[in-house]
Each structure stands twice: as structure tokens, then as C-alpha cells.
Design a protein around this motif. Structure first.
Motif, PDB file in Angstrom:
ATOM      1  N   LEU A 111      62.492  15.767  11.726  1.00 21.95           N
ATOM      2  CA  LEU A 111      63.373  15.699  12.870  1.00 21.95           C
ATOM      3  C   LEU A 111      64.201  16.980  12.928  1.00 21.95           C
ATOM      4  O   LEU A 111      64.977  17.264  12.040  1.00 21.95           O
ATOM      5  N   GLY A 155      60.393  10.470  13.259  1.00 29.60           N
ATOM      6  CA  GLY A 155      59.065  10.959  12.920  1.00 29.60           C
ATOM      7  C   GLY A 155      58.347  10.109  11.895  1.00 29.60           C
ATOM      8  O   GLY A 155      57.280  10.480  11.420  1.00 29.60           O
ATOM      9  N   SER A 188      61.350  18.895  19.521  1.00 26.65           N
ATOM     10  CA  SER A 188      60.211  18.648  18.635  1.00 26.65           C
ATOM     11  C   SER A 188      59.151  19.709  18.873  1.00 26.65           C
ATOM     12  O   SER A 188      59.287  20.830  18.399  1.00 26.65           O
ATOM     13  N   THR A 189      58.142  19.394  19.658  1.00 27.36           N
ATOM     14  CA  THR A 189      56.984  20.294  19.746  1.00 27.36           C
ATOM     15  C   THR A 189      56.680  20.762  21.161  1.00 27.36           C
ATOM     16  O   THR A 189      55.700  21.481  21.370  1.00 27.36           O
ATOM     17  N   THR A 242      53.628  14.091  13.825  1.00 25.94           N
ATOM     18  CA  THR A 242      54.167  15.167  13.002  1.00 25.94           C
ATOM     19  C   THR A 242      53.066  16.053  12.429  1.00 25.94           C
ATOM     20  O   THR A 242      53.359  16.974  11.665  1.00 25.94           O
ATOM     21  N   PRO A 289      61.511  12.396  19.774  1.00 24.55           N
ATOM     22  CA  PRO A 289      60.746  13.636  19.938  1.00 24.55           C
ATOM     23  C   PRO A 289      59.289  13.517  19.512  1.00 24.55           C
ATOM     24  O   PRO A 289      58.516  14.441  19.704  1.00 24.55           O
ATOM     25  N   TRP A 290      58.897  12.388  18.928  1.00 21.56           N
ATOM     26  CA  TRP A 290      57.546  12.258  18.373  1.00 21.56           C
ATOM     27  C   TRP A 290      56.689  11.220  19.084  1.00 21.56           C
ATOM     28  O   TRP A 290      55.547  10.988  18.695  1.00 21.56           O
TER      29      TRP A 290
END
Length: 568
Positions: free
Chosen positions: A7, A71, A283-284, A463, A553-554
Motif C-alpha cells: 500500500l 493489497g 497504486s498502479t 500486487t 488501490p488493488w
């Protein structure tokens, strides 16, 4: 591996997120109203990889396991997470065995069984189906029902990370009985199933109006008798990010608005009304530009933007691609459009931290002099109009993206910087519902990429980025043959990259996997066809009275909608 370490950051503007210790009874809190300014076109994530479709579908159909806001993987339909320690993952990494929770029911009251799991794999991998999530099943040789509650996934080669299939919102379980006649090229024709899938989630589709509004009702067969607290959900689509944020933060018409990326000063003004907050988690998700490696002249017909069209007359030159990236000031893009909700980046894989590369940081500093020199040395000369040309080819590009004030602001800035190095740019914006839509007949989707340059944002929901990176393989390039569903929107193709992706598939241990992931990231960026710009927090506007809407975020931003409730 403890997912908590992944995270990166979470920010909340306005006031603290409300939580309450008690859970209301199912349906006691009335209606919750959600706004997506990108309207939903389907409830089947296997036919559309767009976030809006995946998010909407996630409250109806579910995977075996998902990821929480930290996550950490947790079981949804599965009884537990298979590991080597509990015997769920084979010692040779060639198989993973999942066990369903006992007593699970579909929303129509029928039993959920391992046959549904095996069928879902058959559905996505059926020839001619154009499954948007086929990469989730890369390397899977078979999925079989061992008994009523047990499904075994067998891999072609040892899978060091076996949690791709049926983990996360991109590969949920669908009901065999509903979709059994929808295999292959019949999949898009099953309108009733695609608009109203029978699911296991907290809600069922009551009414679906494509690209407009969806109404949901609480699932009477949901496995937790106390959830969901809301009796119904209304998910409205359309408009723009600013109007969506305003409907929560200023007027209070809605409870939740997703993807409210707007200028920082506009957001601050809205927050003063005191009706809600903006929650964002990094996140990504990376806002990035793709430079088309293929010719896009409309005269090419069906070959347009495919390998058969041949190389792009200008963007196939690596000097041009490098110059375009060097001309961009990513810090100004963050300052002008994202504020605290963005960070400049040169990485396609910006996180988890263990996987983030520093090998491509050359793009972080704008260098117009270096960009001009690259083009000079490569023989691209400025004409009387200031636009560079070589062998009759001008550096004149069509640059498209979705309709969004921040994206249009980014386009304008990039256009001005590119003008300073002798590049002419025509800007185009397309409504998000069309741009990110799945209509194979539309010429305006981002996967068709009928432009020289295009921009959008995406990331990966777990992740581990292995499946995301696999989407950049040569065989994943969208084309008419797969209904333009391939995941390699950038059209990047390098056999050495493909070989390294295969190596990642069998690599074990964070250190070894991290080294390969960073190399793959650098290959993508150094190719010049992909220009990462900004790591985006995915901001959502949340009403003050909406409790336990935790930003994740995941996974999807509706990942725990069964726990949402009304506060005071």
C-alpha cells in the motif's frame, strides 16, 4: 508475502471517512446512488476490459478471491486461499486447487458448483469469443471440477504466481446454466445474459439501460444474511468528471462518484460545501501516451492500425519517439491537472515499490534542446511553417483521448511542447463511453487506435503485474481477428520481451521476480512507443453520510459495497 507492504498512499480531502461499529439489516438503508461519468455499456467484463464495466459487474458477479484496501488477498467465493502450506498449490507449481464455500447460491437460488468455475474458463478461451480477459488464463492447460465444491487449475508450465485465474474483478465466475449457449462467436449475441448476469454478489440487476443507467436490487440469496444494508443501487452514467464530483460534493444528489479527476482548484472550491470528501489511493494506474507503430491512413481500410498496414512513416523512427518524450514536462502536468492526486513517472509499473524501476528516469526532466538535437541529427528538417519533415513525411500527428477536462488540458500542454520541437498536433477527444467501449464496429475505440497518438490510463488490480505485462506480448495486439479485444493496445512487439515474460512465469521469489519486472518495464519505456506521464491516484467523491466506502488501490472502487451503509 505480506500484501500490506504494497500500500503506497491514501489521501482523503475534506474530513475523516466515517465508520460505524454496527451493521444495519439487509435493505434497511434504502437507496444508494452512484455516478460514473463514463457510462456502462455491458455487465460482462469478459466482453469489455473497461474499468466502468468491470466495476459495475463486480457487485453482481464475483471471483474466487479478491484484494482488500491494503493489497491483502482474501477469499470471496473460495473457502480459503490455496498455498503450498495448506496443500492448495502443488509442490511443482503446476496446479492450484480451489475449494468453494459450502452453501453458496446463485441469485436465482441454484447451487454454485465447481462446474461453474470450469465453464468460466471454457467460456473465455472458446475460439472466436474475443474474450477481453484471456490473458488471465495464459498458461492454463485445463480447469476441471474435481467434485461439487473443488476445482483444479493445471498450468502448462510451473506457475510461480498461480493467482491469475479467478482472482480479482477481471475474472469472475459466471453461471454455466446462463451462459452455456454463449460460447465463442455467440458470446456478444447473448444480450440478456451480458446485461443481466445471474451472480453471487450482494446485488442483482433489476434494469439495465446501456450507456445510461442501471438499477440493482439486494440479492435475496447473498451469503451474508445481514448484508447489503442498501435495498437498491442506482448507477448513473454520463456527463463529465467535474459534474460527477459536483453531484456529490456540492448538490448532494449522489452518494458516490468514481474517477473524479479534475483540476485541483476546482476540487477545492467544491469541498467547501461540506457535503463530501475526495478519497484517493495510489497504486498502479498510470496516465500514458501511446505512439502507434503502425500506419493509420484511412485508405488502408481493414489493415489500418494493424501489422499488415506496415510501419508508421514517422513514429517508426526511434529518434522521433525519444524526442516526443523528452519534450514533455511531467511535473507541470501534475501541477496543472492532478495536484496531490498525481506523481510524475517514467514507469509503466510504478508500484509496488519492490518492482519500480529507476532505469528509465531519463524522461523525468524535460529537455527541449536534446529533443531538437535528436530530430536534427536524424534528418528531420523544419520547413517554412516550422514543421519538421523528412523524405516527404511531416511530423504531423492526430492525438486522441477521452473527453475529460484534465486530459484536454494535458493535450494542450503537450501540443505546445511538441510545437517547440517542430511537431504539428491535431487534438481530438471522444466521449468516454465510446472511447472505452467494446463495440467492434466503432472506429473510435482506444483499442482500434485509429490515430497516430492516443492517451489513457490503466494499471493492474493485483500486487503482481505478471498478467498485466503479458498483455504487451506480440500475440496480444488487437486486430479484426479477435474483435479488437487484444490487451496490447500499444501494439508494442519484441520477441525478446515475449521470452522474458515467459521467464517471469516461472520465476519465484520477490527479488528474482522484481529484477525481471523492472527489465520488462524498461524495455517497454525505452522502446519509445509508450510514454508514461503521471501515476494517478484514483479519486472518488464520497458523500458525508455514506459509511465504509473504503477506497481500494488493488481492486474495484465498489469492492466492499456489501458493507456500505448510511450514517448520520
Amino acid at each position: 508475502m505480506d500484501g500490506k507492504m504494497f500500500l503506497l498512499a491514501a489521501t482523503v480531502a475534506g474530513f475523516s471517512l466515517a465508520t460505524t461499529p454496527s451493521q444495519a439489516a439487509r435493505g434497511s438503508d434504502g437507496e444508494v446512488k452512484i455516478l460514473f461519468w463514463q457510462a456502462v455499456s455491458s455487465m460482462n467484463p469478459y466482453l469489455s476490459g473497461g474499468s466502468k464495466e468491470v466495476y459495475a459487474a463486480s457487485i453482481v458477479i464475483e471471483p474466487l478471491a479478491g484484494f482488500d484496501e491494503k493489497g491483502t488477498m482474501f477469499p470471496r467465493l473460495a473457502a480459503d486461499i490455496p498455498t503450498k502450506a495448506n496443500g492448495g498449490v502443488s509442490a511443482d507449481n503446476l496446479s492450484i486447487t480451489w475449494k468453494l464455500k459450502d452453501g453458496l447460491k446463485w441469485s436465482d437460488g441454484s447451487d454454485v458448483t465447481a462446474e461453474d468455475i470450469a465453464f468460466t474458463w471454457q467460456y473465455c478461451t472458446a475460439p472466436g469469443g474475443g474474450c477481453a480477459q484471456k490473458a488471465k488464463f495464459d498458461g492454463v492447460s485445463k480447469v476441471e471440477a474435481i467434485d461439487r465444491l473443488t476445482a483444479k487449475i493445471t498450468f502448462e508450465k510451473p506457475a510461480s504466481y498461480p493467482y491469475g485465474p479467478f482472482v480479482g474483478a477481471l475474472s469472475p465466475i459466471i453461471q454455466k446454466a446462463q451462459f452455456k449457449d454463449c460460447l465463442g462467436d455467440k458470446a456478444p449475441q447473448c444480450t440478456a445474459a451480458n446485461f443481466g448476469p445471474i451472480g453471487t454478489g450482494p446485488y442483482v440487476v433489476k434494469d439495465f439501460k446501456a450507456n445510461d443507467v442501471i438499477t440493482f436490487a439486494a440479492n435475496p440469496n447473498y451469503r451474508d444474511p445481514q448484508k447489503p444494508a442498501f435495498a437498491s443501487v442506482t448507477l448513473k452514467g454520463g456527463g463529465d468528471a467535474a459534474s460527477a464530483a459536483r453531484a456529490v460534493l456540492e448538490t448532494g444528489e449522489y452518494d458516490f462518484a468514481w474517477n473524479t479527476v479534475i483540476e485541483p482548484e476546482v476540487m477545492e472550491a467544491m469541498l467547501k460545501a461540506g457535503k463530501g470528501q475526495i478519497a484517493s489511493a495510489f497504486s498502479t494506474t498510470v496516465e500514458r501516451i501511446h505512439l502507434n507503430p503502425f500506419a493509420v491512413d484511412s485508405a488502408l481500410g481493414a489493415k489500418r492500425s494493424t501489422k499488415e498496414a506496415g510501419p508508421h512513416p514517422a513514429l517508426s523512427d526511434p529518434a522521433v519517439r525519444r524526442a516526443l518524450s523528452l519534450a514533455i514536462d511531467r511535473d507541470i502536468l501534475v501541477e496543472a491537472g492532478y495536484g496531490a492526486g498525481g506523481k510524475a513517472t517514467c514507469n509503466v509499473i510504478p508500484s509496488p515499490e519492490a518492482f519500480a524501476s529507476t532505469g528509465v528516469d531519463w524522461c523525468l526532466k524535460q529537455d527541449l534542446a536534446a529533443a531538437n538535437k535528436l530530430l536534427d541529427d536524424a534528418g528531420w528538417k523544419k520547413g517554412s511553417d516550422g514543421i519538421r519533415a523528412k523524405n516527404g513525411v511531416k511530423l504531423s500527428f492526430l492525438y486522441q483521448t477521452s473527453t475529460n477536462s484534465v486530459r484536454q488540458g494535458t493535450q494542450q500542454l503537450v501540443k505546445e511542447w511538441w510545437k517547440e520541437i517542430g511537431v504539428e498536433t491535431e487534438l481530438r477527444n471522444i466521449p468516454a463511453s465510446v472511447y472505452f467501449g467494446s463495440d467492434p464496429a466503432s472506429p473510435d475505440t482506444y483499442k482500434k487506435f485509429y490515430a497516430d497518438v492516443e492517451m489513457f490510463a490503466s494499471g493492474f488490480e493485483t500486487t503482481d503485474p505478471a498478467k498485466f505485462l503479458a498483455d504487451f506480448r506480440c500475440d496480444k495486439i488487437p486486430s479484426p481477428a479477435d474483435g479488437w479485444q487484444g490487451g496490447n493496445v500499444a501494439r508494442f512487439c519484441d520477441p525478446a520481451y515475449d521470452a522474458l515474460v515467459a521467464e517471469l512465469g516461472s520465476a519465484e521469489g520477490q527479488e528474482k521476480r522484481g529484477a525481471i519486472i523492472r527489465r520488462l518495464n524498461d524495455m517497454l519505456v525505452n522502446s519509445g512507443y509508450i510514454l508514461p506521464l503521471v501515476v494517478r491516484g484514483e479519486p472518488s467523491a464520497i458523500a458525508k453520510t455514506l459509511v465504509d466506502a473504503k477506497i481500494n488501490p488493488w481492486d474495484t472502487q465498489l469492492w466492499n459495497i456489501e458493507s456500505w451503509k448510511r450514517g448520520k
